[in-house]
Enzyme design. Sequence first.
Site, mmCIF file in Angstrom:
data_model
loop_
_atom_site.group_PDB
_atom_site.id
_atom_site.type_symbol
_atom_site.label_atom_id
_atom_site.label_comp_id
_atom_site.label_asym_id
_atom_site.label_seq_id
_atom_site.Cartn_x
_atom_site.Cartn_y
_atom_site.Cartn_z
ATOM 1 N N GLY A 46 -1.232 53.475 44.595
ATOM 2 C CA GLY A 46 -0.074 54.246 44.155
ATOM 3 C C GLY A 46 0.991 53.440 43.445
ATOM 4 O O GLY A 46 2.008 53.991 43.037
ATOM 5 N N HIS A 47 0.778 52.143 43.259
ATOM 6 C CA HIS A 47 1.827 51.284 42.676
ATOM 7 C C HIS A 47 1.225 50.386 41.610
ATOM 8 O O HIS A 47 1.036 49.201 41.852
ATOM 9 C CB HIS A 47 2.461 50.445 43.786
ATOM 10 C CG HIS A 47 3.805 49.876 43.442
ATOM 11 N ND1 HIS A 47 3.970 48.661 42.829
ATOM 12 C CD2 HIS A 47 5.049 50.365 43.637
ATOM 13 C CE1 HIS A 47 5.249 48.411 42.677
ATOM 14 N NE2 HIS A 47 5.932 49.429 43.160
ATOM 15 N N PHE A 48 0.947 50.733 40.509
ATOM 16 C CA PHE A 48 1.021 52.034 39.872
ATOM 17 C C PHE A 48 -0.362 52.362 39.327
ATOM 18 O O PHE A 48 -0.992 51.469 38.758
ATOM 19 C CB PHE A 48 2.036 52.012 38.724
ATOM 20 C CG PHE A 48 3.434 51.701 39.194
ATOM 21 C CD1 PHE A 48 4.215 52.683 39.768
ATOM 22 C CD2 PHE A 48 3.954 50.425 39.069
ATOM 23 C CE1 PHE A 48 5.522 52.398 40.186
ATOM 24 C CE2 PHE A 48 5.257 50.137 39.495
ATOM 25 C CZ PHE A 48 6.036 51.118 40.051
#
Length: 145
Positions: A46-48
Amino acid sequence: MDIEQVMQYLPHRYPFLLVDKVTELELGKRITAVKNVTINEPFFNGHFPGAPVMPGVLILEAMAQAAGILSFKTKNYSPEQIGIIYFAGIDGARFKKPVKPGDQLVLKAEIVREVRGIWKYTGRAEVDGALVAEAELMATLRDKP
């Protein structure tokens, strides 16, 4: 220190163990440790997505973990004997470059002082000799329950 020895001094485990080995240690003064950053790190989901970057807060946590090892080794204690060294504060955190999958994050911490169980350190993180993050860190010992 290899990963087995690191795990004797840090209570953290996957996915939050952020020190893979210690390459230099000068008791009472400084430590150099390594975190091998791979695409398999759970935070990269999720990052990124499409442009993975290690979160800055985890770079700081990795520095704090290295500093914790330095404190335990300096005092010749382990968490099982006396408790856990908790990250207690941070000042002047600066992020200079992104840390990406495939990087070897070199963590450096130096003891500034220790007064009444409060440790203060300077911390640096580097990739390929270039500064990626720096901060002043504080930690304290919490007795074993």
